[in-house]
Design an enzyme around this catalytic site. Sequence first.
Site, PDB file in Angstrom:
ATOM      1  CB  CYS A   3     -29.821 -56.457 -37.929  1.00 21.86           C
ATOM      2  SG  CYS A   3     -30.099 -55.913 -36.898  1.00 21.86           S
ATOM      3  CG  HIS A  20     -25.297 -51.575 -39.885  1.00 23.88           C
ATOM      4  ND1 HIS A  20     -25.958 -50.764 -38.579  1.00 23.88           N
ATOM      5  CD2 HIS A  20     -24.845 -49.938 -39.713  1.00 23.88           C
ATOM      6  CE1 HIS A  20     -25.212 -49.763 -37.503  1.00 23.88           C
ATOM      7  NE2 HIS A  20     -24.740 -49.202 -38.532  1.00 23.88           N
TER       8      HIS A  20
END
Length: 471
Positions: free
Chosen positions: A352, A309
Amino acid sequence: MDFREILCKISEEIDSQDLTALKFLCLDHIPLRRQELINDTLKFFEILEEKGLLEENNLFFLKELLYHICRKDLLTNFLNTNITELEDQIQTKRQVSSYRVLLFNLSEEVAKFELKSFKFILRNKIPKCKLEDNMTLIDIFIEMEKRGILGEENLDALKEVCDVIDKTLVKKIKDYELTRVERSIERGPVESQYGEEMMTEQATIGDFPGEEVQDKAYKMSSRPRGYCLIINNNNFQRAREEKPEHKELKDRKGTDVDAEALKNTFKELHFEIVTLQDRTAKQIHQDLQSFQKKNHEDKDCFVCCILSHGDKGTIYGTDGQEVAIRDLTSYFSSSNCVSLAGKPKVFFIQACQGRTTQSGLTLYTDSKQEREFLEMDTSLQSECIPDEADFLLGMATVENYISYRHIIDGTWYIQSLCKNLKEGCPRRLDILDILTNVNAEVSQKIDIKNKGKQMPQPKYTLRKKLFFPIN
């Protein structure tokens, strides 16, 4: 005297001839186009600092340069250097290429009357108008390199000229070639290595102004070519348990498919694979520091792939703590990892880089959902790699946006990257052409439910073409 005073004192002792020699020895670190801006020693030092090659606590590169131009007086008077110890260090951690040192030493041994003969013999290879009367032998070497008749492994033309002028010079060149072959044998089959490097040289572009073609590609022939570190973060249960604000950091289903694809791809490209699973922020720092401390002298490259992440300019450890991408790449700057100086450092980040929402049942995002709107006035991603040469950072997405991960098929970015590496490397595409194809492919995909798109972004400070030959 402090650091700056010492540099000023040394600069006062460096004349124009010494400065020319220093610049020539640095051509593998500072392109000729940039060197044209250097008109005094302090400017030279300034650029070395920008490149991470000169720091208050790391003077090795400067010491090595002064040693090679025979300014031992400056080493002892201003840098308190033990010459014997420095010679031992140069043997194990040299940053100036032995090829450049060879050419410089040859230039020192050719007398002025021999220089005329040198120019005369070269007239069948270099136009007379390019061999001006005031040219030094270093100037001639640079002109030969521009025209592709001189290179680290292309010394035949130089030997031909030296054979006419002074046969002792030919012996020095042959001694260099022999030493180079001995180093190559330690790394792998010589026949394979030379074949790849010759192919690489024929397809490369140089940094020299006004010239079309120059032998400029990263050497990529050692076996293994280098380490490929894969950090694969899947289980974020600890982050969710320890901090309620991290409840949106879901486990990254499908990431193992990416890790396996990367492993298989870079194994085919002759890298030594190291895969680490579910690493906290502290462990990620420790992992990169561990590879920073390894000796990469017999390697040609370093690759690091991080699957996790992320947010703007950062990735998350499995404990939910942020890790700045800039911190991770900076471990491998020339000053922090000397054995990788001048070699490509490649990072692929699947994460991301901004705010996202959940994107359906089968598509997940690699980002923590934001709970409030934050204005960001600065671009962190633009600072993710050090301001020096030889870095490539491949990001799954541009800043502020999400990247997509299929829970069965893996991520759009990593799957496309591996596919294009497998297709492009045998065709001798360089890495930037391959990443352009990845951009085109990923940008065509769409999350139908949320009408989401994704655009990868490579950032680089590579100085040469980067190929990964298959054979």
